[in-house]
Scaffold this active site. Sequence first.
Site, mmCIF file in Angstrom:
data_model
loop_
_atom_site.group_PDB
_atom_site.id
_atom_site.type_symbol
_atom_site.label_atom_id
_atom_site.label_comp_id
_atom_site.label_asym_id
_atom_site.label_seq_id
_atom_site.Cartn_x
_atom_site.Cartn_y
_atom_site.Cartn_z
ATOM 1 N N ARG A 40 0.841 -1.188 0.000
ATOM 2 C CA ARG A 40 0.000 0.000 0.000
ATOM 3 C C ARG A 40 0.882 1.246 0.000
ATOM 4 O O ARG A 40 1.166 1.798 -1.040
ATOM 5 C CB ARG A 40 -0.940 -0.012 1.211
ATOM 6 C CG ARG A 40 -2.005 1.079 1.173
ATOM 7 C CD ARG A 40 -3.081 0.830 2.210
ATOM 8 N NE ARG A 40 -4.084 1.891 2.208
ATOM 9 C CZ ARG A 40 -4.083 2.920 3.039
ATOM 10 N NH1 ARG A 40 -3.147 3.036 3.973
ATOM 11 N NH2 ARG A 40 -5.024 3.851 2.965
ATOM 12 N N SER A 109 -12.360 -3.207 -3.517
ATOM 13 C CA SER A 109 -12.942 -2.836 -2.226
ATOM 14 C C SER A 109 -14.430 -2.564 -2.386
ATOM 15 O O SER A 109 -14.844 -1.821 -3.280
ATOM 16 C CB SER A 109 -12.265 -1.574 -1.676
ATOM 17 O OG SER A 109 -10.928 -1.828 -1.334
ATOM 18 N N LYS A 138 -6.938 3.816 7.804
ATOM 19 C CA LYS A 138 -7.262 4.281 6.466
ATOM 20 C C LYS A 138 -8.335 5.359 6.550
ATOM 21 O O LYS A 138 -9.141 5.394 7.475
ATOM 22 C CB LYS A 138 -7.781 3.124 5.606
ATOM 23 C CG LYS A 138 -6.789 2.010 5.389
ATOM 24 C CD LYS A 138 -7.414 0.824 4.698
ATOM 25 C CE LYS A 138 -7.871 1.152 3.298
ATOM 26 N NZ LYS A 138 -8.403 -0.028 2.592
#
Length: 212
Positions: A40, A109, A138
């Site tokens: 990420r 997602s 997040k």
Amino acid sequence: MHPTQWRTYLVTQQSISAGRDTEDVVEAALDGGVDAVQLREKDLDARTRYHMGERLRELTTEADAALIVNDRIDLAAAVDADGVHLGQSDLPVEVAREQLGDDAIVGCSTSTVREAEIAEAAGADYLGVGAVYGTSSKDVDAAKDGIGTDRIRAIAEAVDVPVIGIGGIDPSNAAPVVEAGATGVAVISAITAAEDPEAAAAKLSEVVSRAY
């Protein structure tokens, strides 16, 4: 390793790793048994992520684990990752498939049944569903934060692709996510911020395996 086999999935974030390099955290987590690693690191530039991805590719290959790159289709191709994970505001699943080929793993997602059905129809190989319990790792829209295990169950029943629960998950609450129908769980802080990432990964893997 195919998403149907994933039980524990680490999403990297060096900023919460207590000063440790992501490569060291990933190596420890792989030793602890994680099945997939997502690169990420959104706060790092593309070149830094590229070199990090090269090292993670070596580590995941040695461990027979999957390497997925967050958002960046080009970076996934550059480091020969197994695939890419896309959010609702990223390029479409179909574009990733065109760019990376039929053998690539494309994740998406989702937080609602409708999003999940659309992603599956577009060709997603797995769904990251959350945030299950809420997350501080997040930036998540309030409407998608803390969706709960009932939503996991609803989505798992609506689609045929693997569902990976994410968001606020740790060994204390992972079992209900799997019992609701998730194939596995994805975590950031539960491993990355742990004092002993290898032990944390092993504990999480144990809890998830027992929940099956």
